[in-house]
Design an enzyme around this catalytic site. Structure first.
Site, PDB file in Angstrom:
ATOM      1  CG  HIS A 222       3.483   8.743  17.402  1.00  0.00           C
ATOM      2  ND1 HIS A 222       4.124   9.755  16.660  1.00  0.00           N
ATOM      3  CD2 HIS A 222       2.338   8.962  16.897  1.00  0.00           C
ATOM      4  CE1 HIS A 222       3.432  10.239  16.008  1.00  0.00           C
ATOM      5  NE2 HIS A 222       2.223  10.009  15.950  1.00  0.00           N
ATOM      6  CE1 TYR A 226      -1.643  13.077  16.894  1.00  0.00           C
ATOM      7  CE2 TYR A 226      -0.075  11.262  17.177  1.00  0.00           C
ATOM      8  CZ  TYR A 226      -0.793  12.234  16.569  1.00  0.00           C
ATOM      9  OH  TYR A 226      -0.453  12.435  15.131  1.00  0.00           O
ATOM     10  CG  HIS A 373       8.319  17.790  13.387  1.00  0.00           C
ATOM     11  ND1 HIS A 373       6.835  18.281  12.529  1.00  0.00           N
ATOM     12  CD2 HIS A 373       8.056  16.720  13.970  1.00  0.00           C
ATOM     13  CE1 HIS A 373       6.088  17.545  13.086  1.00  0.00           C
ATOM     14  NE2 HIS A 373       6.628  16.565  13.974  1.00  0.00           N
ATOM     15  CG  PHE A 374      10.397  17.906  18.340  1.00  0.00           C
ATOM     16  CD1 PHE A 374      11.078  18.652  19.289  1.00  0.00           C
ATOM     17  CD2 PHE A 374      11.198  16.757  17.891  1.00  0.00           C
ATOM     18  CE1 PHE A 374      12.433  18.359  19.817  1.00  0.00           C
ATOM     19  CE2 PHE A 374      12.567  16.619  18.314  1.00  0.00           C
ATOM     20  CZ  PHE A 374      13.286  17.485  19.177  1.00  0.00           C
ATOM     21  CG  HIS A 375      11.839  23.213  18.872  1.00  0.00           C
ATOM     22  ND1 HIS A 375      12.819  22.218  18.781  1.00  0.00           N
ATOM     23  CD2 HIS A 375      12.144  23.770  20.418  1.00  0.00           C
ATOM     24  CE1 HIS A 375      13.834  22.220  20.055  1.00  0.00           C
ATOM     25  NE2 HIS A 375      13.184  22.965  20.740  1.00  0.00           N
ATOM     26  NE  ARG A 438      17.160  13.220  14.872  1.00  0.00           N
ATOM     27  CZ  ARG A 438      16.201  12.303  15.207  1.00  0.00           C
ATOM     28  NH1 ARG A 438      15.640  12.664  16.348  1.00  0.00           N
ATOM     29  NH2 ARG A 438      15.722  11.155  14.921  1.00  0.00           N
ATOM     30  NE  ARG A 439      18.959  11.805  19.275  1.00  0.00           N
ATOM     31  CZ  ARG A 439      18.435  10.803  18.229  1.00  0.00           C
ATOM     32  NH1 ARG A 439      19.387  10.801  17.306  1.00  0.00           N
ATOM     33  NH2 ARG A 439      17.336  10.343  18.332  1.00  0.00           N
TER      34      ARG A 439
END
Length: 548
Positions: A222, A226, A373-375, A438-439
């Protein structure tokens, strides 16, 4: 002689070495990503026995770990050299040593992935077991990055000694916070690789404690988010105001927001493990609360940025509620492309709140919503800001200039990225809400009706991914031009000035004993008892599996 306005050419060579590896990674990882979305559409079959999960591992490791780490190390070294003075020969030597060690590690890990000996995805979850050389490669990448971080910390310490009782340059301070966070966070992944995964893959131990290995990964995983995000924030806080002709709204607010990221970004890894057994629900709840505290510095950043934009617009005569919006430099790629990233971070951050919520996480946890989301966050907010930095930093380092033609092409590239990501990430979010996993590669799941609902969204992902790949090709063309072919000249390294109305920065913000001490206490509070439970009530260890 120290040159405070231009990065020394010797430092520039070290930075450019990092950037070359980063953009080679963009080319390789981008191609792997394109092939993935084509496979997921059901209209393309991989040639030559290449496995889908092999590509998925390559895409994740090369883009999420290699590209980001190299770019961030290069950018932070350049920022510190520009604002705190040229590196000493010893500091530069440490930087080059770190670069070489990282690169050797990257090559080892990449070769194992390409040989299909490490198809364990970028999270390399046990009990999937990769070749030991893959884990050795990851270890070298971490050790090399520690040396790169050491360069920044040594330069900062030197500046403080030479400028006693003065407030350090803002962007140097930010680079120091990110480096400290990176060093503290990577202790987790170094521990699981050296103490668990490496002995296990070498056959020195037969089994592995899966719960401990995943917890140590997410202790790192995590704050890794950041570590990607804070360099983008550095550009938003310090560089964008200078580009648009404004002043930094508040030095104190910027520094305090970074301190809050240091405090609250590490003891929150359990929110990635809300669906996993073996962790007491009360400890998951505590880390969810700490996760929501990380939202505060992000909202502070949004406030500061838009206060800067509005005050600039008002100074140019803007009237009405949104009149300032028209006054922003919409023809300057150095502003426009990072601004697209800022806008993308709004829905990206909202999705993060959903992912971190105990109940809502159960709906989306193992679906492609998370990938969408993380894209939005990393692959749009962060990456477009990195592109925006590259447009001026690469010519600054190579003694060239950003021409009007390249500037216009860069805006086109950013818009293409936004369009492609809207299709791809939007389709991922929608399909995730319908339960698409996913995956996983393309499958009709035995003709199941629910799987048929996902296929149109997977086609939309392929359309978006293809547009994104065109944007990557444009970006690589721009980078090659700026590094080797653009006209010779002087390109500015923009560093914003603090607004005259800003409050004086309190000295306590640079009292590292306090902030590092609180960080350590929070980590010990969040993880000590859960780790004791994991060892005390450990289930039987797992043997390694190779399912490819």
């Amino acid at each position: 002689m120290t040159n405070r306005l231009k990065v020394d050419r010797r430092d520039g060579k070290l930075v450019m070495a990092h950037f070359y590896v980063a953009f080679i990674s963009l080319a390789i990882g981008g191609l792997a990503g394109l092939l993935q979305v084509l496979v997921r559409s059901g209209m393309f079959v991989l040639p030559a026995g290449i496995g889908y999960y092999q590509l998925l591992t390559l895409h994740g490791v090369v883009l999420a770990l290699v590209l980001t780490t190299y770019f961030i190390m290069g950018f932070q070294i350049a920022a510190v050299s520009r604002t705190s003075g040229t590196l000493t020969s010893k500091q530069r030597k440490i930087g080059w040593t770190g670069f070489v060690i990282m690169t050797i590690g990257t090559i080892l890990a990449a070769v194992m992935i390409l040989l299909n000996e490490a198809t364990v995805l970028y999270t390399f979850y046990a009990p999937l077991q990769a070749h030991s050389i893959f884990y050795i490669g990851l270890t070298l990448v971490i050790v090399g990055s520690w040396l790169g971080s050491a360069v920044i910390l040594l330069k900062y310490r030197q500046w403080r000694k030479e400028n006693h009782k003065q407030t350090s340059p803002l962007i140097t301070f930010m680079a120091v916070v990110n480096s400290i966070m990176w060093i503290v966070a990577t202790i987790g992944v170094a521990a699981t690789v050296l103490l668990q995964l490496l002995p296990w893959s070498l056959g020195l131990v037969e089994t592995i404690n899966v719960g401990v290995s995943r917890t140590l990964f997410w202790y790192f995983g995590h704050p890794l988010v950041y570590f990607w995000l804070l360099p983008a924030y550095m550009a938003w806080y310090v560089i964008i105001p200078k580009i648009i002709g404004a002043k930094i709204f508040s030095d104190s607010l910027a520094r305090f927001s970074f301190i809050l990221f240091l405090l609250f970004s590490i003891p929150v890894g359990f929110h990635h493990q809300l669906m996993e057994p073996g962790i007491d629900a009360s400890w998951k709840f505590i880390q969810v609360v700490l996760t929501f505290l990380v939202i505060i510095p992000s909202l502070m950043t949004a406030f500061s940025l838009f206060a800067t934009f509005e005050s600039y617009g008002r100074s140019k005569g803007a009237k009405g509620l949104f009149g300032w919006f028209k006054k922003l430099p919409w023809k300057d790629a150095r502003f426009v492309v990072p601004f697209i990233g800022m806008v993308a971070f709004i829905p990206g951050g909202a999705g993060g709140i959903i992912n971190a919520s105990n109940q809502m996480n159960q709906v989306v946890h193992n679906t492609i919503w998370v990938t969408g989301h993380f894209h939005l966050t990393v692959a749009t907010a962060v990456l477009l800001t990195f592109f925006g930095i590259s447009y001026w930093l690469i010519p600054h380092l190579t003694g060239r200039t950003l021409t009007k033609a390249m500037n216009n092409l860069a805006i086109t590239q950013g818009i293409l990225w936004a369009v492609g990501m809207t299709f791809m990430s939007g389709a991922m979010h929608a399909a995730g809400l319908l339960g698409a996993p996913r995956r996983s590669s393309f499958s009709e799941y035995g003709g199941a009706s629910i799987a048929a609902e996902w296929i149109p969204y997977q086609v939309a992902q392929a359309v978006g991914g293809s547009i994104l790949f065109l944007s990557i090709i444009l970006m690589l063309y721009i980078i090659i031009n700026l590094a080797f072919f653009a006209p010779k000249g002087e390109q500015d390294f923009p560093i914003g000035e603090i607004a005259e109305t800003a409050e004086k920065t309190p000295k306590i913000l640079e009292n590292w004993k306090i902030w590092i001490g609180i960080t350590v206490l929070l980590i010990l509070f969040a993880y000590t008892i859960p780790f004791i439970d994991m060892f005390h009530h450990a289930p039987p260890g797992s043997k390694g599996y190779k399912l490819w």
